[in-house]
Enzyme design. Structure first.
Site, short mmCIF file in Angstrom:
data_model
loop_
_atom_site.label_atom_id
_atom_site.label_comp_id
_atom_site.label_asym_id
_atom_site.label_seq_id
_atom_site.Cartn_x
_atom_site.Cartn_y
_atom_site.Cartn_z
N GLU A 45 9.21 1.55 19.54
CA GLU A 45 8.37 2.92 19.91
C GLU A 45 6.97 1.45 18.98
OE1 GLU A 45 7.59 4.94 21.11
OE2 GLU A 45 10.15 5.01 21.86
N TYR A 128 2.59 10.32 17.46
CA TYR A 128 3.13 9.97 18.85
C TYR A 128 3.96 9.33 17.81
CZ TYR A 128 5.67 7.14 21.68
OH TYR A 128 6.84 6.75 22.98
N ASP A 146 2.15 10.52 24.22
CA ASP A 146 1.42 9.27 24.40
C ASP A 146 0.75 10.04 25.55
OD1 ASP A 146 2.49 9.46 26.50
OD2 ASP A 146 3.31 7.43 26.44
#
Length: 350
Positions: A45, A128, A146
DNA sequence: CACACGTGGGG
DNA sequence: TCCCCAAGTGT
């Protein structure tokens, strides 16, 4: 009468079309009870922030091979991690990556926290990424928002308010759809949908499982959403890079300060980068020669034209800035791209 | 809210 | 060539 979008319809699509990615636990494995490794979820991520899947793949494999656990990463040398990140961009991510690995290792026993507020407190983890780790690693029903999800939600609801003002309402739309069942697969499914079907240009609505529910498709407005506020033009800046090679082959390099552009990365000593012509600032006394070609590079908010100067210096000469790095300890791949471009110009490269 | 912060690929 | 865009965060 338009249908209502259902998470289940997207999950059905995902079960058939989920992309195979190095950091992903496929839906069939999850269903069989395989739990994702939070370290790999977190690492992927961070790498994927504002970065394409194609660009991330090799870096992810290199990092997980070299540092298989968060404790391994926490024990790494700063310079090694920065060098391994070189070329991926947004180098604050790499600095925060190390900070975060060390916090998780020393304060959380090497286990990634599951609590949203604790995740949010970690360096480099924002709204996020905190939601993504909760959902993907722990299958908690957190809502990820996102760029993909923003686009999908704007189209589903034919929302014409430009970003970023539309973000709160898009968040509400996304939250209303987030299911209690399989939230981890669902989070990845929405992002996959945005990345492969509900694309920024020429969306493939004919293949979309949510097309019957999509207001923008009904109104023919999908391709023009989401609206965004107009962007500013990039100015052009110029600078000088000084590439000094000692007679034994060592290169004169300088570690950039943590704050600011290319922070924490190795680079060539040089002038400031400004819209006005640079002032001479050679890092060592030498006979400097200007290369015939310039290095051109574009950053997020400006273009750069870099004049490259080279010199060969004797062993005993002491630099005013930077340190000589022995040839066997130097790899151009350790440099951020703009610095590597300058280096490539010394190799007859165009 | 606005801006800084990288890079490579696509149209 | 140029602009847009990509699984955002920190200040």
């Amino acid at each position: 009468m338009r249908e209502i979008a259902q998470a289940a319809d997207l999950l059905d699509w995902y079960d058939r079309h989920a992309r195979v990615l190095p950091w992903r636990t496929p839906p069939a494995e999850r269903l069989a009870g395989v739990a994702p490794d939070p370290y790999r979820v977190w690492l992927s991520e961070i790498m994927l922030q504002q970065t394409t899947v194609a660009a991330v793949k090799d870096y992810f494999l290199a990092f997980t091979s070299r540092w298989p656990t968060v404790a391994d990463l926490a024990g790494a040398e700063d310079a090694d991690v920065m060098a391994a990140w070189a070329g991926l961009g947004y180098y604050a991510r790499a600095r925060n990556l190390l900070k975060c690995a060390r916090v998780v290792t020393s304060e959380h026993g090497g286990v990634f926290p599951r609590d949203h507020a604790t995740l949010l407190s970690l360096p480099g983890v924002g709204p996020y990424t905190a939601a993504a780790i909760s959902a993907i690693a722990y299958d908690d029903p957190q809502t990820v928002l996102d760029g993909n999800v923003e686009r999908v939600m704007a189209r589903l609801h034919d929302e014409h308010t430009p970003l970023p003002a539309a973000k709160p309402v898009l968040t509400d739309y996304a939250a209303a759809l987030t299911p209690d069942q399989r939230p981890g697969d669902y989070a990845q499914a929405v992002m996959d949908l945005g990345a492969t079907i509900c694309t920024p240009k020429r969306p493939a609505c004919g293949l979309c499982p949510w097309r019957p529910a999509c207001a923008a498709w009904h109104n023919g407005t999908a391709a023009e959403l989401p609206k965004k506020s107009p962007k500013k033009r990039k100015p052009t800046r110029q600078g000088i890079a000084y590439l000094a090679r000692r007679v034994d082959g060592a290169w004169l390099l300088e570690r950039r300060p943590d704050q600011g552009l290319l922070g924490g990365m190795l680079g060539w000593p040089g002038s400031d980068w400004a819209e006005t012509p640079p002032v001479e600032a050679p890092p060592i006394r030498a006979e400097w020669k200007t290369l015939p070609a310039e290095a051109r590079h574009t950053f997020t908010h400006f273009h750069l034209i870099l004049t490259v100067k080279t010199a060969l210096v004797p062993m005993e000469r002491v630099p005013d800035r930077g340190e000589f790095v022995p040839l066997e300890e130097f790899s151009p791949s350790d440099l951020p791209t703009v610095m590597r471009k300058a280096f490539d110009l010394t190799r007859g490269g165009a």
